[in-house]
Write a protein that holds these residues in place. Sequence first.
Motif, short mmCIF file in Angstrom:
data_model
loop_
_atom_site.label_atom_id
_atom_site.label_comp_id
_atom_site.label_asym_id
_atom_site.label_seq_id
_atom_site.Cartn_x
_atom_site.Cartn_y
_atom_site.Cartn_z
N UNK A 163 52.79 37.37 48.44
CA UNK A 163 54.30 38.16 49.04
C UNK A 163 54.47 38.93 48.51
N UNK A 164 54.55 39.87 48.35
CA UNK A 164 54.93 41.31 47.89
C UNK A 164 54.27 42.35 48.03
N UNK A 165 53.61 42.50 49.21
CA UNK A 165 53.05 44.12 49.73
C UNK A 165 52.53 44.83 48.50
N UNK A 166 51.67 44.62 47.88
CA UNK A 166 50.41 44.90 46.99
C UNK A 166 51.75 46.37 46.03
N UNK A 167 52.62 45.25 45.78
CA UNK A 167 53.11 46.95 45.09
C UNK A 167 52.81 46.93 43.85
N UNK A 168 52.21 46.46 42.59
CA UNK A 168 51.58 46.95 41.22
C UNK A 168 50.66 48.25 41.57
N UNK A 169 49.92 48.02 43.18
CA UNK A 169 48.45 49.12 43.43
C UNK A 169 49.27 50.36 44.02
N UNK A 170 49.88 49.83 44.77
CA UNK A 170 51.08 51.88 45.80
C UNK A 170 51.52 52.17 44.62
N UNK A 171 52.59 51.47 43.35
CA UNK A 171 53.63 51.99 42.84
C UNK A 171 53.09 52.62 41.41
N UNK A 172 51.92 51.49 41.17
CA UNK A 172 51.82 52.01 39.26
C UNK A 172 50.26 51.84 39.47
N UNK A 173 50.20 52.09 40.65
CA UNK A 173 48.19 52.56 40.11
C UNK A 173 47.35 51.25 39.69
N UNK A 174 48.06 49.83 40.01
CA UNK A 174 47.77 48.94 38.38
C UNK A 174 46.57 47.97 40.10
N UNK A 175 45.45 47.33 39.23
CA UNK A 175 44.56 46.84 40.30
C UNK A 175 44.56 44.70 40.09
N UNK A 176 44.92 44.26 40.85
CA UNK A 176 45.05 42.99 41.04
C UNK A 176 43.97 41.73 40.86
N UNK A 177 43.97 41.08 40.17
CA UNK A 177 42.59 40.60 40.12
C UNK A 177 43.08 39.10 40.47
N UNK A 178 42.64 39.12 41.99
CA UNK A 178 43.24 37.16 42.04
C UNK A 178 42.39 36.38 41.13
N UNK A 179 42.67 35.32 40.88
CA UNK A 179 42.41 34.45 38.85
C UNK A 179 42.53 33.23 40.64
N UNK A 180 41.12 32.40 40.71
CA UNK A 180 41.10 31.22 41.94
C UNK A 180 42.65 30.05 41.10
N UNK A 181 43.09 29.77 42.28
CA UNK A 181 44.17 28.43 41.56
C UNK A 181 43.89 27.06 42.06
N UNK A 182 44.39 26.46 41.23
CA UNK A 182 44.02 25.53 40.97
C UNK A 182 45.61 24.54 41.53
N UNK A 183 45.13 23.27 41.87
CA UNK A 183 46.09 22.11 43.51
C UNK A 183 47.30 22.25 42.57
N UNK A 184 47.15 21.74 41.14
CA UNK A 184 48.69 22.06 40.55
C UNK A 184 49.20 23.26 40.10
N UNK A 185 48.83 24.45 40.63
CA UNK A 185 49.23 25.80 40.94
C UNK A 185 48.70 27.08 39.50
N UNK A 186 48.18 25.83 38.30
CA UNK A 186 47.10 26.56 37.25
C UNK A 186 46.59 27.60 37.39
N UNK A 187 46.36 28.03 36.42
CA UNK A 187 45.12 29.61 36.56
C UNK A 187 43.63 28.64 34.97
#
Length: 347
Positions: free
Chosen positions: A87-111
């Motif tokens: 929900x935050x528009x990929x800002x770190x990639x757009x503004x900072x040249x930073x890569x997001x690596x999505x980690x599977x989210x468990x049902x309780x919100x943990x990684x």
Amino acid sequence: MINFISDTVTLPTEEMFKSILNAELGDDVYGEDITVNTLESVAAQIVGMESACFMPSGTMANLSSILAHCPRGSKVLVGNESDIYIYEAGGASVCGGIVYEPIPTQADGSLSIPDLEKGFPVDKEDSQYALPALICLENSHNRCGGRVLPLNYLREVAEFAAKKDVPIHMDGARIFNASISLGIDIKEITKYVDSIQFCLSKGLSAPVGSIVAGNRLFIEKVRRIRKMLGGGMRQSGIIAAPALVALKSMVNRLEIDHANAKILAEGLSTIKGININPDLVETNIVSFDVTGLNISCFEFINEMKKNGVQFSEMGHNRIRAVVHRHITQKDINDTIKTIESLYCIPA
């Protein structure tokens, strides 16, 4: 209209409105707004951090934090169901040249630790890989239905991050809901992270703003980044004053929202065709699906809005109801009756 869309729809209290009239003001870009300075000091103390910075929004707060932690070309490990990632528009990639690596989210919100481990290259000297510079956690977790991360899990992640020599940033937009749910001081949560952002404009009912907290050097970086992003504000004591009231008077009442959310969940669970487990409702967010009614979540949301109740969609055909101080037990009872009258007979 009974509005379950979000706790962001909360309006300021009378005390908050009065505080605006009496706020001591100055130019915050120059550090001269006394009310903002007081807010930042109080906020840092509450979460057990050295320093804090007042932000216009949670999105800017998270983005500034990521940019302060991560050099260009590095990557940040985030949950694939996290607000930062979705929900935050990929800002770190757009503004900072930073890569997001999505980690599977468990049902309780943990990684899980094994999944986080996969985000680190076996050979960090191999120049083919972007190197992880930050782990982001969300607490409580929005898309997982307001679930709260257990302290033993936070301890495990902190130990893992220390071994990997990377910091942890917590998106604690609803961190006070998490601390109330666990029945502990918020510092017992924040001691496991290097930085945190939390929102003042959700369940706490302030009109605007979020806080980033961390050590002094980190906050100096955040403040510079805030300015770069256009978040430097002038006489922002106007919005800091009600935020101070929120911190001082609105935290403990979140217990009421949690109790009402449980009542809503239990009511929904009695309706045939609605899938929900009330035992998993830990804070003020209720997540459910209506596939058993043979309609889509969007059809349900649209029909309910026509009948005076507003919900929001949370992906994967899930519906979200967020309970806040404007939602009463009567509202919840009326909501259940409306659903029953439209769709089905209680099981």
